[in-house]
Motif scaffolding. Structure first.
Motif, PDB file in Angstrom:
ATOM      1  N   LEU A   1       0.781  -1.205  -0.064  1.00  0.00           N
ATOM      2  CA  LEU A   1      -0.100  -0.132   0.106  1.00  0.00           C
ATOM      3  C   LEU A   1       0.745   1.237   0.020  1.00  0.00           C
ATOM      4  CD1 LEU A   1      -2.617   1.496   0.090  1.00  0.00           C
ATOM      5  CD2 LEU A   1      -2.648   1.131   2.849  1.00  0.00           C
ATOM      6  N   ALA A   2       1.973   1.073   0.828  1.00  0.00           N
ATOM      7  CA  ALA A   2       2.770   2.284   0.694  1.00  0.00           C
ATOM      8  C   ALA A   2       3.405   2.835  -0.683  1.00  0.00           C
ATOM      9  CB  ALA A   2       3.980   1.894   1.762  1.00  0.00           C
ATOM     10  N   VAL A   3       3.768   1.584  -1.536  1.00  0.00           N
ATOM     11  CA  VAL A   3       4.176   1.540  -2.634  1.00  0.00           C
ATOM     12  C   VAL A   3       3.209   2.285  -3.577  1.00  0.00           C
ATOM     13  CG1 VAL A   3       5.178   0.684  -4.635  1.00  0.00           C
ATOM     14  CG2 VAL A   3       6.103   0.330  -2.475  1.00  0.00           C
ATOM     15  N   VAL A   4       2.081   1.883  -3.589  1.00  0.00           N
ATOM     16  CA  VAL A   4       0.791   2.302  -4.437  1.00  0.00           C
ATOM     17  C   VAL A   4       0.485   3.652  -4.028  1.00  0.00           C
ATOM     18  CG1 VAL A   4      -1.531   2.248  -4.791  1.00  0.00           C
ATOM     19  CG2 VAL A   4      -0.132  -0.017  -4.643  1.00  0.00           C
ATOM     20  N   GLU A   5       0.793   4.545  -2.859  1.00  0.00           N
ATOM     21  CA  GLU A   5       0.344   5.547  -2.595  1.00  0.00           C
ATOM     22  C   GLU A   5       1.488   6.515  -2.977  1.00  0.00           C
ATOM     23  OE1 GLU A   5       0.123   5.114   1.955  1.00  0.00           O
ATOM     24  OE2 GLU A   5      -2.265   4.975   1.649  1.00  0.00           O
ATOM     25  N   ILE A   6       2.674   6.262  -2.960  1.00  0.00           N
ATOM     26  CA  ILE A   6       3.816   6.869  -3.463  1.00  0.00           C
ATOM     27  C   ILE A   6       3.748   7.082  -5.034  1.00  0.00           C
ATOM     28  CG2 ILE A   6       6.330   6.996  -3.819  1.00  0.00           C
ATOM     29  CD1 ILE A   6       6.658   5.639  -1.236  1.00  0.00           C
ATOM     30  N   LEU A   7       3.253   6.024  -5.719  1.00  0.00           N
ATOM     31  CA  LEU A   7       3.271   6.145  -6.897  1.00  0.00           C
ATOM     32  C   LEU A   7       2.024   7.157  -7.331  1.00  0.00           C
ATOM     33  CD1 LEU A   7       3.876   2.334  -8.018  1.00  0.00           C
ATOM     34  CD2 LEU A   7       5.184   4.296  -8.408  1.00  0.00           C
ATOM     35  N   ASP A   8       0.844   6.852  -6.713  1.00  0.00           N
ATOM     36  CA  ASP A   8      -0.360   7.892  -6.866  1.00  0.00           C
ATOM     37  C   ASP A   8       0.101   9.142  -6.756  1.00  0.00           C
ATOM     38  OD1 ASP A   8      -2.153   5.659  -7.407  1.00  0.00           O
ATOM     39  OD2 ASP A   8      -2.925   5.654  -5.257  1.00  0.00           O
ATOM     40  N   ASP A   9       0.830   9.607  -5.585  1.00  0.00           N
ATOM     41  CA  ASP A   9       1.333  10.865  -5.372  1.00  0.00           C
ATOM     42  C   ASP A   9       2.210  11.264  -6.560  1.00  0.00           C
ATOM     43  OD1 ASP A   9      -0.046  11.119  -2.811  1.00  0.00           O
ATOM     44  OD2 ASP A   9       1.726  10.897  -1.830  1.00  0.00           O
ATOM     45  N   LEU A  10       3.096  10.437  -7.298  1.00  0.00           N
ATOM     46  CA  LEU A  10       3.989  10.600  -8.053  1.00  0.00           C
ATOM     47  C   LEU A  10       3.317  10.914  -9.523  1.00  0.00           C
ATOM     48  CD1 LEU A  10       6.706  11.214  -9.386  1.00  0.00           C
ATOM     49  CD2 LEU A  10       6.792   8.506  -9.638  1.00  0.00           C
ATOM     50  N   ARG A  11       2.306  10.264  -9.814  1.00  0.00           N
ATOM     51  CA  ARG A  11       1.333  10.411 -11.094  1.00  0.00           C
ATOM     52  C   ARG A  11       0.562  11.705 -10.837  1.00  0.00           C
ATOM     53  NH1 ARG A  11      -3.742   9.702 -12.627  1.00  0.00           N
ATOM     54  NH2 ARG A  11      -3.906   8.710 -14.650  1.00  0.00           N
ATOM     55  N   GLU A  12       0.085  12.158  -9.673  1.00  0.00           N
ATOM     56  CA  GLU A  12      -0.646  13.362  -9.476  1.00  0.00           C
ATOM     57  C   GLU A  12       0.098  14.583  -9.503  1.00  0.00           C
ATOM     58  OE1 GLU A  12      -3.327  15.503  -5.902  1.00  0.00           O
ATOM     59  OE2 GLU A  12      -2.779  13.553  -5.729  1.00  0.00           O
ATOM     60  N   ARG A  13       1.384  14.655  -9.124  1.00  0.00           N
ATOM     61  CA  ARG A  13       2.320  15.648  -9.177  1.00  0.00           C
ATOM     62  C   ARG A  13       2.676  15.814 -10.618  1.00  0.00           C
ATOM     63  NH1 ARG A  13       5.100  17.518  -4.554  1.00  0.00           N
ATOM     64  NH2 ARG A  13       4.328  16.900  -2.722  1.00  0.00           N
ATOM     65  N   ILE A  14       3.107  15.004 -11.320  1.00  0.00           N
ATOM     66  CA  ILE A  14       3.445  14.839 -12.720  1.00  0.00           C
ATOM     67  C   ILE A  14       2.181  15.673 -13.653  1.00  0.00           C
ATOM     68  CG2 ILE A  14       3.789  13.699 -14.769  1.00  0.00           C
ATOM     69  CD1 ILE A  14       5.576  11.606 -12.981  1.00  0.00           C
ATOM     70  N   TRP A  15       0.922  14.926 -13.252  1.00  0.00           N
ATOM     71  CA  TRP A  15      -0.248  15.356 -13.967  1.00  0.00           C
ATOM     72  C   TRP A  15      -0.372  16.620 -13.762  1.00  0.00           C
ATOM     73  CZ3 TRP A  15      -2.968  13.722 -18.116  1.00  0.00           C
ATOM     74  CH2 TRP A  15      -4.012  14.374 -18.327  1.00  0.00           C
ATOM     75  N   ASN A  16      -0.314  17.194 -12.512  1.00  0.00           N
ATOM     76  CA  ASN A  16      -0.694  18.535 -12.276  1.00  0.00           C
ATOM     77  C   ASN A  16       0.248  19.687 -12.951  1.00  0.00           C
ATOM     78  OD1 ASN A  16      -2.843  18.321 -10.422  1.00  0.00           O
ATOM     79  ND2 ASN A  16      -1.549  18.103  -8.658  1.00  0.00           N
ATOM     80  N   HIS A  17       1.543  19.276 -13.151  1.00  0.00           N
ATOM     81  CA  HIS A  17       2.645  19.891 -13.789  1.00  0.00           C
ATOM     82  C   HIS A  17       2.387  20.141 -15.256  1.00  0.00           C
ATOM     83  CE1 HIS A  17       6.282  22.267 -14.094  1.00  0.00           C
ATOM     84  NE2 HIS A  17       6.670  21.503 -14.963  1.00  0.00           N
ATOM     85  N   TYR A  18       2.233  18.744 -15.871  1.00  0.00           N
ATOM     86  CA  TYR A  18       2.360  18.510 -17.398  1.00  0.00           C
ATOM     87  C   TYR A  18       0.926  18.492 -18.068  1.00  0.00           C
ATOM     88  CZ  TYR A  18       7.315  17.899 -16.858  1.00  0.00           C
ATOM     89  OH  TYR A  18       8.467  18.098 -16.571  1.00  0.00           O
ATOM     90  N   GLN A  19      -0.425  18.746 -17.187  1.00  0.00           N
ATOM     91  CA  GLN A  19      -1.676  18.522 -17.523  1.00  0.00           C
ATOM     92  C   GLN A  19      -2.014  18.733 -19.041  1.00  0.00           C
ATOM     93  OE1 GLN A  19      -4.413  19.846 -14.802  1.00  0.00           O
ATOM     94  NE2 GLN A  19      -6.147  19.260 -15.800  1.00  0.00           N
ATOM     95  N   LEU A  20      -1.898  20.054 -19.188  1.00  0.00           N
ATOM     96  CA  LEU A  20      -2.327  20.450 -20.747  1.00  0.00           C
ATOM     97  C   LEU A  20      -1.479  19.744 -21.798  1.00  0.00           C
ATOM     98  CD1 LEU A  20      -2.819  24.290 -19.996  1.00  0.00           C
ATOM     99  CD2 LEU A  20      -4.438  22.637 -20.147  1.00  0.00           C
ATOM    100  N   SER A  21      -0.132  19.714 -21.630  1.00  0.00           N
ATOM    101  CA  SER A  21       0.847  18.914 -22.445  1.00  0.00           C
ATOM    102  C   SER A  21       0.334  17.715 -22.816  1.00  0.00           C
ATOM    103  CB  SER A  21       2.257  19.375 -22.269  1.00  0.00           C
ATOM    104  OG  SER A  21       2.420  20.543 -22.205  1.00  0.00           O
TER     105      SER A  21
END
Length: 75
Positions: A28-48
């Protein structure tokens, strides 16, 4: 068991091994880290990213849901 089809489309390369004896809490800890990483990447590069996804789908012949948008419900 169904074959795994990665979203990248890659079929060759190096295997990514995951420890088979993680506790559910560790997994679960790994899944949560991956979710956080995905969200941060999406928020930064969303339009692109959205533009790339749209381009990829238009080249493959897939339509996006809003391509056929109407005010009428689909039923």
């Amino acid at each position: 068991m169904k074959p795994y089809h990665p979203s990248s489309g890659l079929r060759t390369g190096l295997d990514f091994l995951i420890c088979a004896d993680w506790t559910p809490g560790q997994a679960l800890a790994v899944v949560e880290i991956l979710d956080d990483l995905r969200e941060r990447i999406w928020n930064h590069y969303q339009l692109s990213l959205f533009d790339l996804i749209r381009e990829d789908r238009s080249l493959s012949g897939e339509s996006l849901p809003d391509d056929e948008w109407t005010d009428e419900p689909p039923f």
